[in-house]
Design a protein around this motif. Structure first.
Motif, PDB file in Angstrom:
ATOM      1  N   LEU A 225       0.838  -1.198   0.000  1.00  0.00           N
ATOM      2  CA  LEU A 225       0.000   0.000   0.000  1.00  0.00           C
ATOM      3  C   LEU A 225       0.874   1.249   0.000  1.00  0.00           C
ATOM      4  O   LEU A 225       1.851   1.341   0.742  1.00  0.00           O
ATOM      5  CB  LEU A 225      -0.906   0.020   1.238  1.00  0.00           C
ATOM      6  CG  LEU A 225      -1.954  -1.096   1.330  1.00  0.00           C
ATOM      7  CD1 LEU A 225      -2.666  -1.036   2.678  1.00  0.00           C
ATOM      8  CD2 LEU A 225      -2.970  -0.967   0.201  1.00  0.00           C
ATOM      9  N   PRO A 226       0.542   2.253  -0.835  1.00  0.00           N
ATOM     10  CA  PRO A 226       1.377   3.469  -0.872  1.00  0.00           C
ATOM     11  C   PRO A 226       1.409   4.200   0.465  1.00  0.00           C
ATOM     12  O   PRO A 226       2.425   4.793   0.817  1.00  0.00           O
ATOM     13  CB  PRO A 226       0.703   4.323  -1.967  1.00  0.00           C
ATOM     14  CG  PRO A 226      -0.668   3.760  -2.114  1.00  0.00           C
ATOM     15  CD  PRO A 226      -0.573   2.307  -1.791  1.00  0.00           C
ATOM     16  N   TRP A 227       0.301   4.159   1.210  1.00  0.00           N
ATOM     17  CA  TRP A 227       0.287   4.827   2.521  1.00  0.00           C
ATOM     18  C   TRP A 227       1.282   4.150   3.469  1.00  0.00           C
ATOM     19  O   TRP A 227       1.944   4.803   4.262  1.00  0.00           O
ATOM     20  CB  TRP A 227      -1.118   4.767   3.116  1.00  0.00           C
ATOM     21  CG  TRP A 227      -2.142   5.408   2.241  1.00  0.00           C
ATOM     22  CD1 TRP A 227      -2.430   6.738   2.131  1.00  0.00           C
ATOM     23  CD2 TRP A 227      -2.999   4.742   1.314  1.00  0.00           C
ATOM     24  NE1 TRP A 227      -3.414   6.943   1.208  1.00  0.00           N
ATOM     25  CE2 TRP A 227      -3.790   5.732   0.684  1.00  0.00           C
ATOM     26  CE3 TRP A 227      -3.179   3.399   0.941  1.00  0.00           C
ATOM     27  CZ2 TRP A 227      -4.738   5.425  -0.274  1.00  0.00           C
ATOM     28  CZ3 TRP A 227      -4.126   3.096  -0.021  1.00  0.00           C
ATOM     29  CH2 TRP A 227      -4.892   4.100  -0.611  1.00  0.00           C
ATOM     30  N   TRP A 228       1.322   2.824   3.382  1.00  0.00           N
ATOM     31  CA  TRP A 228       2.237   2.090   4.254  1.00  0.00           C
ATOM     32  C   TRP A 228       3.696   2.375   3.876  1.00  0.00           C
ATOM     33  O   TRP A 228       4.547   2.551   4.752  1.00  0.00           O
ATOM     34  CB  TRP A 228       1.952   0.589   4.144  1.00  0.00           C
ATOM     35  CG  TRP A 228       2.790  -0.226   5.068  1.00  0.00           C
ATOM     36  CD1 TRP A 228       3.880  -0.979   4.757  1.00  0.00           C
ATOM     37  CD2 TRP A 228       2.627  -0.349   6.485  1.00  0.00           C
ATOM     38  NE1 TRP A 228       4.395  -1.570   5.874  1.00  0.00           N
ATOM     39  CE2 TRP A 228       3.650  -1.200   6.958  1.00  0.00           C
ATOM     40  CE3 TRP A 228       1.718   0.168   7.394  1.00  0.00           C
ATOM     41  CZ2 TRP A 228       3.789  -1.548   8.292  1.00  0.00           C
ATOM     42  CZ3 TRP A 228       1.842  -0.170   8.727  1.00  0.00           C
ATOM     43  CH2 TRP A 228       2.876  -1.008   9.165  1.00  0.00           C
ATOM     44  N   LYS A 229       3.985   2.448   2.576  1.00  0.00           N
ATOM     45  CA  LYS A 229       5.351   2.750   2.134  1.00  0.00           C
ATOM     46  C   LYS A 229       5.772   4.142   2.607  1.00  0.00           C
ATOM     47  O   LYS A 229       6.917   4.360   3.005  1.00  0.00           O
ATOM     48  CB  LYS A 229       5.443   2.645   0.615  1.00  0.00           C
ATOM     49  CG  LYS A 229       5.323   1.217   0.099  1.00  0.00           C
ATOM     50  CD  LYS A 229       5.437   1.178  -1.419  1.00  0.00           C
ATOM     51  CE  LYS A 229       5.354  -0.259  -1.940  1.00  0.00           C
ATOM     52  NZ  LYS A 229       5.445  -0.304  -3.414  1.00  0.00           N
ATOM     53  N   CYS A 230       4.836   5.087   2.545  1.00  0.00           N
ATOM     54  CA  CYS A 230       5.134   6.451   2.991  1.00  0.00           C
ATOM     55  C   CYS A 230       5.469   6.467   4.480  1.00  0.00           C
ATOM     56  O   CYS A 230       6.440   7.095   4.919  1.00  0.00           O
ATOM     57  CB  CYS A 230       3.938   7.349   2.698  1.00  0.00           C
ATOM     58  SG  CYS A 230       4.228   9.105   3.029  1.00  0.00           S
ATOM     59  N   LYS A 231       4.664   5.760   5.274  1.00  0.00           N
ATOM     60  CA  LYS A 231       4.922   5.685   6.714  1.00  0.00           C
ATOM     61  C   LYS A 231       6.267   5.008   6.979  1.00  0.00           C
ATOM     62  O   LYS A 231       7.014   5.416   7.880  1.00  0.00           O
ATOM     63  CB  LYS A 231       3.807   4.900   7.401  1.00  0.00           C
ATOM     64  CG  LYS A 231       2.466   5.610   7.442  1.00  0.00           C
ATOM     65  CD  LYS A 231       1.425   4.702   8.077  1.00  0.00           C
ATOM     66  CE  LYS A 231       0.034   5.333   8.027  1.00  0.00           C
ATOM     67  NZ  LYS A 231      -0.992   4.440   8.591  1.00  0.00           N
ATOM     68  N   LYS A 232       6.570   3.973   6.205  1.00  0.00           N
ATOM     69  CA  LYS A 232       7.810   3.234   6.415  1.00  0.00           C
ATOM     70  C   LYS A 232       9.017   4.138   6.234  1.00  0.00           C
ATOM     71  O   LYS A 232       9.943   4.146   7.058  1.00  0.00           O
ATOM     72  CB  LYS A 232       7.887   2.049   5.448  1.00  0.00           C
ATOM     73  CG  LYS A 232       9.158   1.213   5.610  1.00  0.00           C
ATOM     74  CD  LYS A 232       9.228   0.113   4.570  1.00  0.00           C
ATOM     75  CE  LYS A 232       9.556   0.673   3.192  1.00  0.00           C
ATOM     76  NZ  LYS A 232       9.788  -0.401   2.190  1.00  0.00           N
ATOM     77  N   TRP A 233       9.005   4.970   5.164  1.00  0.00           N
ATOM     78  CA  TRP A 233      10.157   5.820   4.910  1.00  0.00           C
ATOM     79  C   TRP A 233      10.218   6.985   5.890  1.00  0.00           C
ATOM     80  O   TRP A 233      11.311   7.434   6.260  1.00  0.00           O
ATOM     81  CB  TRP A 233      10.133   6.311   3.465  1.00  0.00           C
ATOM     82  CG  TRP A 233      10.580   5.219   2.536  1.00  0.00           C
ATOM     83  CD1 TRP A 233       9.810   4.473   1.696  1.00  0.00           C
ATOM     84  CD2 TRP A 233      11.904   4.712   2.419  1.00  0.00           C
ATOM     85  NE1 TRP A 233      10.560   3.533   1.059  1.00  0.00           N
ATOM     86  CE2 TRP A 233      11.870   3.661   1.471  1.00  0.00           C
ATOM     87  CE3 TRP A 233      13.116   5.040   3.003  1.00  0.00           C
ATOM     88  CZ2 TRP A 233      12.990   2.945   1.116  1.00  0.00           C
ATOM     89  CZ3 TRP A 233      14.248   4.330   2.639  1.00  0.00           C
ATOM     90  CH2 TRP A 233      14.179   3.295   1.707  1.00  0.00           C
ATOM     91  N   ALA A 234       9.063   7.448   6.340  1.00  0.00           N
ATOM     92  CA  ALA A 234       9.063   8.484   7.372  1.00  0.00           C
ATOM     93  C   ALA A 234       9.693   7.952   8.658  1.00  0.00           C
ATOM     94  O   ALA A 234      10.490   8.639   9.320  1.00  0.00           O
ATOM     95  CB  ALA A 234       7.637   8.963   7.643  1.00  0.00           C
TER      96      ALA A 234
END
Length: 244
Positions: A225-234
């Motif tokens: 999920l793109p939201w999950w990838k964003c959280k991961k990199w944050a």
């Protein structure tokens, strides 16, 4: 049992030579009206030794854990062992203040009590707990904020893993509390004192428990999920900053 006799019995539980007789006296008295109410009064009294108060709150916790539930078909205990409604109402009316004003050693036991009470009484028999939490969250007396947040945390924890259609009482309450939590957090953020940070941490714990179920996604799909990838990199960035 009158307060003096109860206090002496609690003291006796700390003496190996008197413990058996003291515990027998407590067991004989716990079915009496006002016994549980008196236990809470003893627990709240700052005129007594902390050890006596701690003995009282442990006995109170055991009473509430074992006997607060009514109408449980899985229990075989006779109704005579149930806590009288008069005592139940006294505990509902006073346990929030007890948590707010008690020292940590007492408070930790009382939060277990209120967890069981919320589980069995909210919202059907105890809607006023929402009013009390709101009152103390809005109070300018910061000394009460940590205690009242511990009460709110137990409310949220009772619904942490419930299905969405079972969470409506919590959702309704959090519509009231979320603006208050935001206001308190913004107010506390510039204050680096340990008291302030403890309150901030408790707000985070409440939010984590609140969103624990609603943020669940399918375990296999989540990493894509793109939201999950964003959280991961944050989080990667934050972790690197903390490492330095």
């Amino acid at each position: 049992m009158d307060p003096e006799s109860l206090i002496e019995a609690l003291r006796g539980t700390m003496d190996p030579n008197l413990r058996e007789a003291a515990e027998r006296q407590l067991n004989e008295g716990h079915t009496q009206v006002n016994f549980v109410s008196t236990l809470l009064r003893v627990t709240m009294s700052d005129q007594l030794d902390l050890n006596v108060r701690q003995a009282g709150v442990i006995y109170l916790k055991n009473m509430i854990s074992q006997h607060w539930c009514e109408g449980d078909s899985s229990t075989t205990e006779p109704p005579a062992n149930n806590i009288p409604e008069e005592d139940r109402q006294f505990i509902r009316d006073n346990i929030v203040e007890a948590i707010i004003h008690s020292p940590e050693r007492i408070r930790v036991q009382l939060t277990t009590c209120i967890h069981h009470m919320i589980k069995h009484d909210y919202p059907g028999k105890w809607t006023t707990i929402v009013d009390k939490i709101g009152f103390y969250l809005q109070s300018d007396n910061s000394a009460g904020w940590l205690g009242i947040l511990l009460c709110l945390y137990q409310l949220v924890k009772n619904y942490e893993y419930k299905k969405p259609d079972e969470r409506q009482p919590l959702v309704a309450a959090m519509h009231i509390f979320m603006p208050m939590l935001k206001e308190r957090f913004i107010q506390l953020l510039p204050d680096p004192s340990s008291d302030s940070v403890l309150v901030q941490k408790q707000i985070f714990k409440i939010l984590y428990a609140l969103f624990q179920e609603t943020m669940q996604a399918d375990e296999e799909e989540r990493p894509e999920l793109p939201w999950w990838k964003c959280k991961k990199w944050a989080l990667h960035i934050l972790a690197r900053l903390f490492e330095r």
